[in-house]
Write a protein that holds these residues in place. Structure first.
Motif, short mmCIF file in Angstrom:
data_model
loop_
_atom_site.label_atom_id
_atom_site.label_comp_id
_atom_site.label_asym_id
_atom_site.label_seq_id
_atom_site.Cartn_x
_atom_site.Cartn_y
_atom_site.Cartn_z
N ASN A 1 25.38 43.41 45.57
CA ASN A 1 26.53 42.53 45.71
C ASN A 1 26.93 41.90 44.37
N ASP A 2 26.05 41.95 43.36
CA ASP A 2 26.37 41.44 42.04
C ASP A 2 27.20 42.42 41.22
N ALA A 3 27.31 43.66 41.70
CA ALA A 3 28.11 44.66 40.99
C ALA A 3 29.58 44.25 41.00
N SER A 4 30.29 44.62 39.94
CA SER A 4 31.70 44.22 39.83
C SER A 4 32.46 45.24 39.01
N THR A 5 33.53 45.77 39.60
CA THR A 5 34.40 46.72 38.90
C THR A 5 35.85 46.30 39.07
N LEU A 6 36.56 46.18 37.95
CA LEU A 6 38.00 45.97 37.98
C LEU A 6 38.67 47.24 37.49
N ILE A 7 39.53 47.83 38.33
CA ILE A 7 40.36 48.95 37.91
C ILE A 7 41.77 48.42 37.77
N TYR A 8 42.23 48.35 36.53
CA TYR A 8 43.51 47.71 36.20
C TYR A 8 44.47 48.78 35.68
N ALA A 9 45.49 49.10 36.47
CA ALA A 9 46.52 50.05 36.04
C ALA A 9 47.63 49.26 35.36
N ALA A 10 47.70 49.37 34.05
CA ALA A 10 48.63 48.56 33.27
C ALA A 10 50.06 49.06 33.41
N ALA A 11 50.99 48.31 32.83
CA ALA A 11 52.39 48.73 32.81
C ALA A 11 52.51 50.07 32.11
N GLY A 12 53.42 50.91 32.60
CA GLY A 12 53.57 52.25 32.05
C GLY A 12 53.15 53.29 33.07
N THR A 13 52.71 54.44 32.59
CA THR A 13 52.44 55.58 33.47
C THR A 13 50.97 55.71 33.85
N GLY A 14 50.14 54.73 33.50
CA GLY A 14 48.73 54.79 33.89
C GLY A 14 48.59 54.90 35.40
N GLN A 15 47.68 55.79 35.86
CA GLN A 15 47.66 56.13 37.29
C GLN A 15 46.25 56.05 37.88
N ILE A 16 46.20 55.55 39.11
CA ILE A 16 45.02 55.66 39.96
C ILE A 16 45.30 56.78 40.94
N SER A 17 44.57 57.90 40.80
CA SER A 17 44.89 59.09 41.58
C SER A 17 43.80 59.34 42.62
N GLN A 18 44.19 59.23 43.90
CA GLN A 18 43.30 59.55 45.01
C GLN A 18 41.97 58.82 44.91
N PHE A 19 42.04 57.51 44.66
CA PHE A 19 40.81 56.73 44.54
C PHE A 19 40.10 56.63 45.88
N GLY A 20 38.80 56.81 45.84
CA GLY A 20 37.97 56.65 47.03
C GLY A 20 36.52 56.63 46.62
N THR A 21 35.66 56.17 47.47
CA THR A 21 34.25 56.10 47.13
C THR A 21 33.41 56.89 48.13
N THR A 22 32.21 57.27 47.66
CA THR A 22 31.25 57.92 48.54
C THR A 22 30.47 56.91 49.35
N GLY A 23 30.70 55.65 49.10
CA GLY A 23 30.01 54.58 49.81
C GLY A 23 30.83 53.31 49.73
N THR A 24 30.30 52.29 49.05
CA THR A 24 30.97 50.99 48.97
C THR A 24 31.44 50.72 47.54
N PHE A 25 32.70 50.40 47.41
CA PHE A 25 33.25 49.93 46.14
C PHE A 25 33.30 48.42 46.17
N ARG A 26 32.70 47.81 45.15
CA ARG A 26 32.70 46.34 45.07
C ARG A 26 33.51 45.92 43.85
N GLY A 27 34.67 45.36 44.11
CA GLY A 27 35.49 44.93 42.99
C GLY A 27 36.95 44.80 43.35
#
Length: 633
Positions: free
Chosen positions: A515-541
């Motif tokens: 539970n102490d794990a932490s991930t920020l995925i920040y797609a900034a202005a412009g064409t930066g892309q999150i493509s088909q994001f998913g996890t094999t278990g639990t994403f914490r963030g």
């Protein structure tokens, strides 16, 4: 500090020499007073610096400063000054003059720039005889904790398309644009309050959508699947319900209410219609019904009250009943009173009934037309079932919202939006250290290498982190397609997807077991892309898509039945966010996983203060006070 002490000492000595000269002229007496006030101001400067040697008091002061702002006094308040213990006519005050807290973070360079106004006078109040400005860099501070003040597990400014199952646990959801839910693969459940600002469509086969909390539809709602409302629901612009729906709480319809196809529709609490009603199926009611508009139905369309339940219809003179069956008020069975037929009194032609009942040359069906109610109809006998009867209040309008007493506080876009982030608040020296090439495989230069990620996190110095997170700029492709459930990362990392960058996971991002794990995925202005994001278990963030992002971002859990998100997903771009899942994938709102980034919030002067905290960098250190300049006048 030594130079300043010397200056203060010289000032005190000079003042003492002037004060003890027996042959002073009036001019010298004036000079002496000014000199004394100069030494008093310098004493205030020394006291200001000494204030920060007391860690507990100083941290409390900085906490208040960062959280609430303002120009507080270190000594006394307002124009009241503190008297120097060695003199009866030397008083000073020290007030925060200006500050810059943008460099407060958790790096070795963390500091607060602050300026103070020191005022000296011969008494506790009155005009200042001498003033000074003192400017410092206060070091050995670090921001820890704080509140993001977020409320939504999912927020999307752009359109939102959900293909298959989804779920919200312990948080709200807010959708600013058009929404399309397709529940063909699984049920969809929201446990927190939900706000739809634009049109929304629910469609699916053999599955249902359930709201466990309050729901506000600001736009038109097209509901083509089974749906359940456990709390109150507010349709501001009309709705079409094409499948069975159950309303356990109060319901309000602000536009056309259209009930068609499958059924039934059940209202267990009061329901209000501030527009017209069209139905070809039974509407089961157990409490009051309020109608400002008209009622249109065929032989199957009717309000069907429950036996012994107080379900009264209240309507205005605008109520216009158009139905194949004319049903008289309870206890006014006209056909029985006149010893005629127990047959259906048809009113397809308002001039008279098929079985014409005449009294004084007046059609009784016509006479009692305005008293006919669209409650339950027994087509065989024309007898109304289980109702108290219709009440025509003779009013032009019923204040339905007042009658229903639905509290819509907090149900507006201004109140529902979450804070935005300013990623540039992370020091540039931290942001520019690493790119995805620092954590990708040497043979496959786009593939995430978990060993490299673990090593980078374990060995990065404190001045290379933000709030304990390493920061990685994604300028090209970062691919996680190859990861499996055994790929676990329990550290802290911020991915900044810049224009031209992509995180492509195809549903196979790493999982976090702590539970102490932490991930920020920040797609900034412009064409930066999150493509088909998913996890094999639990994403914490926290998944964050910035205003100005122009990519088509997507979430994909089609192959991972154990997928789960603990944190939040916030889309501030105008582009559509796509959700694809072959299973019911819950998003569990976790303020803790957002609060780590509270220091990145875009300032909002009208917002309540966040619960930030300033702490000493190490337990055995004190706040460092570095003078940047002094000014006396």
């Amino acid at each position: 500090m030594g130079v300043l002490a010397a200056l203060v000492f010289i000032g005190i000595v000079t003042a003492a020499m002037v004060k003890n000269t027996g042959s002073q002229s009036a001019v010298s007496r004036g000079y002496g007073a000014v000199a004394v006030m100069g030494s008093t101001a310098r004493s205030g400067v020394v006291a200001t610096e000494g204030f920060f040697l007391n860690n507990d008091t100083a941290v409390e002061f900085i906490n208040k400063l960062v959280n609430q702002g303002g120009n507080d006094f270190l000594f006394n308040s307002g124009t009241a000054r503190k008297r120097l213990s060695a003199s009866a006519n030397q008083y000073f005050s020290s007030q925060l003059y200006k500050y810059d807290a943008t460099q407060l973070n958790n790096t070795d360079q963390s500091h607060l720039n602050a300026g103070f106004k020191i005022s000296a006078g011969k008494n506790a109040s009155g005009k200042a005889m001498k003033e000074a400005r003192a400017f410092y860099r206060l070091g050995n501070l670090v921001m820890e904790g704080g509140s993001m003040d977020a409320q939504n597990a999912i927020y999307s400014k752009g359109a939102f398309s959900a293909d298959a199952g989804a779920g919200i646990e312990g948080g709200s959801a807010t959708f600013d644009s058009v929404v399309n839910f397709n529940g063909n693969s699984n049920d969809i459940t929201f446990t927190g309050s939900v706000y739809f600002n634009d049109t929304v469509k629910f469609q699916g086969n053999s599955h249902k959508f359930q709201f466990d909390s309050t729901v506000y539809f600001n736009g038109y709602a097209d509901i083509q699947m089974k749906i359940g409302f456990k709390k109150w629901v507010y349709f501001n612009s009309g709705a079409k319900l094409s499948d069975s729906s159950a309303f356990d709480g109060k319901a309000y319809f602000g536009g056309l209410a259209w009930f068609s196809s499958n059924g039934p529709i059940t209202f267990k609490e009061d329901v209000g219609f501030n527009g017209n009603i069209e139905t070809n199926l039974p509407i089961n009611t157990q409490k009051h019904i309020y109608i400002n508009g008209s009622f249109t139905s065929n032989s199957n369309g009717k309000f069907d009250g429950a036996n012994g339940v107080n379900d009264t219809l209240f309507h205005t003179n605008n109520f216009n009943l158009r139905t194949d069956y004319c049903v008289f008020e309870q206890n006014v069975n006209v056909c029985d009173q006149h010893n005629t037929f127990y047959s259906v009194c048809q009113t397809n032609n308002r001039a008279g009934c098929t079985q014409r009942l005449v009294e004084n040359n007046t059609s009784l069906c016509q006479l009692h037309y305005d008293k006919c109610t669209p409650f339950a109809v027994n087509a065989a006998s024309g007898v109304a079932q289980h109702l108290q009867g219709a009440k025509n209040n003779g009013l032009d309008n019923i204040n339905i919202t007042q009658k229903l007493n639905i509290n819509t506080a907090g149900m507006s876009m201004g109140e529902r939006k979450d804070p935005q982030l300013d990623i540039t608040k992370i020091p540039q020296s931290v942001r520019n250290l690493y790119t995805q090439t620092s954590i990708t495989n040497e043979t496959n230069t786009t593939a995430l290498d978990m060993n490299k990620l673990d090593s980078l996190y374990a060995n990065a110095p404190s001045n290379a982190r933000y709030m304990g997170h390493i920061v990685i700029r994604v300028t090209g492709e970062l691919n996680t397609n190859h990861l499996s459930a055994s790929d676990v990362f329990n550290g802290k990392v911020i991915f900044i997807i810049e224009s031209g960058g992509t995180i492509a996971s195809n549903g196979n991002f790493y999982t976090s077991t702590s539970n102490d794990a932490s991930t920020l995925i920040y797609a900034a202005a412009g064409t930066g892309q999150i493509s088909q994001f998913g996890t094999t278990g639990t994403f914490r963030g926290y998944i964050y898509i910035a205003n100005g992002n122009t990519a088509n971002n997507s979430i994909n859990f089609t192959s991972n039945p154990n997928g789960k998100i603990i944190g939040a997903i916030h889309n501030f771009s105008n582009k559509q966010l796509e959700w694809n899942a072959g299973f019911r994938v819950p998003v569990q709102f976790s303020p803790t996983h957002l609060n780590a980034f509270a220091g990145l919030k875009v300032s909002n002067p009208s917002a309540p203060p966040s619960a930030n905290s300033a702490i000493i960098l190490t337990p055995d250190s004190t706040i460092s006070v570095k003078p940047l300049g002094y000014y006396f006048y």
